[in-house]
Design a protein around this motif. Sequence first.
Motif, PDB file in Angstrom:
ATOM      1  N   LEU A  70      44.997  53.539 -89.653  1.00  6.50           N
ATOM      2  CA  LEU A  70      44.153  53.423 -90.839  1.00  6.50           C
ATOM      3  C   LEU A  70      44.701  54.415 -91.852  1.00  6.50           C
ATOM      4  CD1 LEU A  70      41.623  52.530 -92.414  1.00  6.50           C
ATOM      5  CD2 LEU A  70      40.345  54.273 -91.146  1.00  6.50           C
ATOM      6  N   SER A  71      45.286  53.904 -92.927  1.00  2.00           N
ATOM      7  CA  SER A  71      45.918  54.753 -93.945  1.00  2.00           C
ATOM      8  C   SER A  71      46.862  55.765 -93.303  1.00  2.00           C
ATOM      9  CB  SER A  71      44.857  55.447 -94.792  1.00  2.00           C
ATOM     10  OG  SER A  71      44.066  54.482 -95.466  1.00  2.00           O
ATOM     11  N   GLY A  72      47.636  55.288 -92.309  1.00  2.00           N
ATOM     12  CA  GLY A  72      48.645  56.113 -91.655  1.00  2.00           C
ATOM     13  C   GLY A  72      48.152  56.970 -90.511  1.00  2.00           C
ATOM     14  N   LYS A  73      46.845  57.000 -90.260  1.00  8.01           N
ATOM     15  CA  LYS A  73      46.297  57.794 -89.152  1.00  8.01           C
ATOM     16  C   LYS A  73      46.052  56.885 -87.959  1.00  8.01           C
ATOM     17  CE  LYS A  73      44.322  61.222 -92.140  1.00  8.01           C
ATOM     18  NZ  LYS A  73      44.280  62.600 -91.787  1.00  8.01           N
ATOM     19  N   GLU A  74      46.494  57.356 -86.776  1.00 10.15           N
ATOM     20  CA  GLU A  74      46.443  56.534 -85.581  1.00 10.15           C
ATOM     21  C   GLU A  74      45.192  56.791 -84.756  1.00 10.15           C
ATOM     22  OE1 GLU A  74      49.686  55.693 -82.261  1.00 10.15           O
ATOM     23  OE2 GLU A  74      50.557  56.366 -84.169  1.00 10.15           O
ATOM     24  N   GLY A  75      44.680  55.733 -84.152  1.00  6.90           N
ATOM     25  CA  GLY A  75      43.537  55.863 -83.269  1.00  6.90           C
ATOM     26  C   GLY A  75      42.801  54.547 -83.138  1.00  6.90           C
ATOM     27  N   SER A  76      41.547  54.646 -82.729  1.00  5.93           N
ATOM     28  CA  SER A  76      40.719  53.450 -82.582  1.00  5.93           C
ATOM     29  C   SER A  76      39.293  53.768 -83.019  1.00  5.93           C
ATOM     30  CB  SER A  76      40.742  52.942 -81.138  1.00  5.93           C
ATOM     31  OG  SER A  76      40.088  53.852 -80.279  1.00  5.93           O
ATOM     32  N   LEU A 105      41.416  59.379 -85.812  1.00  6.73           N
ATOM     33  CA  LEU A 105      40.278  58.721 -86.472  1.00  6.73           C
ATOM     34  C   LEU A 105      38.935  59.262 -85.985  1.00  6.73           C
ATOM     35  CD1 LEU A 105      41.620  55.048 -86.565  1.00  6.73           C
ATOM     36  CD2 LEU A 105      41.816  56.854 -88.297  1.00  6.73           C
ATOM     37  N   GLU A 106      38.974  60.366 -85.260  1.00  9.13           N
ATOM     38  CA  GLU A 106      37.745  60.990 -84.791  1.00  9.13           C
ATOM     39  C   GLU A 106      36.883  61.379 -85.989  1.00  9.13           C
ATOM     40  OE1 GLU A 106      36.574  64.822 -82.086  1.00  9.13           O
ATOM     41  OE2 GLU A 106      38.413  63.728 -81.577  1.00  9.13           O
ATOM     42  N   HIS A 121      41.105  35.053 -94.265  1.00  8.13           N
ATOM     43  CA  HIS A 121      40.107  36.104 -94.083  1.00  8.13           C
ATOM     44  C   HIS A 121      40.596  37.401 -94.727  1.00  8.13           C
ATOM     45  CE1 HIS A 121      38.956  33.260 -90.967  1.00  8.13           C
ATOM     46  NE2 HIS A 121      37.784  33.854 -90.919  1.00  8.13           N
ATOM     47  N   PHE A 122      39.694  38.049 -95.475  1.00  9.39           N
ATOM     48  CA  PHE A 122      40.003  39.305 -96.143  1.00  9.39           C
ATOM     49  C   PHE A 122      38.925  40.335 -95.800  1.00  9.39           C
ATOM     50  CE2 PHE A 122      41.708  35.823 -98.620  1.00  9.39           C
ATOM     51  CZ  PHE A 122      43.024  36.236 -98.849  1.00  9.39           C
ATOM     52  N   TYR A 123      39.346  41.609 -95.737  1.00 11.87           N
ATOM     53  CA  TYR A 123      38.391  42.689 -95.495  1.00 11.87           C
ATOM     54  C   TYR A 123      38.431  43.682 -96.645  1.00 11.87           C
ATOM     55  CZ  TYR A 123      42.387  45.620 -94.205  1.00 11.87           C
ATOM     56  OH  TYR A 123      43.578  46.317 -94.234  1.00 11.87           O
ATOM     57  N   GLU A 124      37.311  44.331 -96.863  1.00 13.72           N
ATOM     58  CA  GLU A 124      37.204  45.508 -97.715  1.00 13.72           C
ATOM     59  C   GLU A 124      36.536  46.565 -96.851  1.00 13.72           C
ATOM     60  OE1 GLU A 124      35.086  44.693-101.314  1.00 13.72           O
ATOM     61  OE2 GLU A 124      36.602  43.271-102.007  1.00 13.72           O
ATOM     62  N   PHE A 125      37.190  47.699 -96.698  1.00 14.59           N
ATOM     63  CA  PHE A 125      36.711  48.742 -95.797  1.00 14.59           C
ATOM     64  C   PHE A 125      36.504  50.026 -96.591  1.00 14.59           C
ATOM     65  CE2 PHE A 125      37.808  51.361 -91.763  1.00 14.59           C
ATOM     66  CZ  PHE A 125      36.474  51.438 -91.406  1.00 14.59           C
ATOM     67  N   GLU A 126      35.268  50.444 -96.660  1.00 10.24           N
ATOM     68  CA  GLU A 126      34.903  51.698 -97.328  1.00 10.24           C
ATOM     69  C   GLU A 126      34.604  52.714 -96.234  1.00 10.24           C
ATOM     70  OE1 GLU A 126      31.601  53.143-100.597  1.00 10.24           O
ATOM     71  OE2 GLU A 126      32.128  51.007-100.460  1.00 10.24           O
ATOM     72  N   TYR A 127      35.356  53.821 -96.234  1.00  9.50           N
ATOM     73  CA  TYR A 127      35.201  54.766 -95.127  1.00  9.50           C
ATOM     74  C   TYR A 127      35.393  56.201 -95.588  1.00  9.50           C
ATOM     75  CZ  TYR A 127      40.289  55.331 -94.962  1.00  9.50           C
ATOM     76  OH  TYR A 127      41.586  55.613 -95.272  1.00  9.50           O
ATOM     77  N   GLU A 128      34.953  57.112 -94.708  1.00 10.02           N
ATOM     78  CA  GLU A 128      35.250  58.537 -94.893  1.00 10.02           C
ATOM     79  C   GLU A 128      35.674  59.097 -93.550  1.00 10.02           C
ATOM     80  OE1 GLU A 128      31.331  61.110 -94.911  1.00 10.02           O
ATOM     81  OE2 GLU A 128      31.125  59.452 -96.351  1.00 10.02           O
ATOM     82  N   LEU A 129      36.578  60.062 -93.634  1.00 14.50           N
ATOM     83  CA  LEU A 129      37.147  60.646 -92.426  1.00 14.50           C
ATOM     84  C   LEU A 129      37.201  62.152 -92.591  1.00 14.50           C
ATOM     85  CD1 LEU A 129      38.426  59.964 -89.688  1.00 14.50           C
ATOM     86  CD2 LEU A 129      40.601  59.736 -90.836  1.00 14.50           C
TER      87      LEU A 129
END
Length: 129
Positions: A70-76, A105-106, A121-129
Amino acid sequence: MKISGEFEVKLNPIKAYAEGAKGISLNRMSIDKTFYGDLNATSKGEMLSAMTSVKGSAGYVAVEQVTGTLSGKEGSFVLQHYGIMNKGEQQLILEVVPDSGTDELEGLKGKMAINIADGKHFYEFEYEL
């Protein structure tokens, strides 16, 4: 942060425990997705749905674990779905399960919107990390 991209989804029926009655169809499906863009990942999950005898009225819940970058950061992380259709009008809540982020992604929090146009199918993902 807000990102968007395309994804592919494959749904396959799974033998369901419960059967619907009186015009209700209960279904269980596997979910396999591939996300492209700033979310470069795959996911696996399951969906439960109920379809009524009224055209365009149904509901579903689903849980899927997304693994990749996710934006270059690895995880799940885990996404939880809650969807309702009322005679064709749709409402979808799709959020990251709290404390489900792993590795880089913790602590991830966020919500996703899904749009379907011309069979894609398209996604829009709004997130904070």
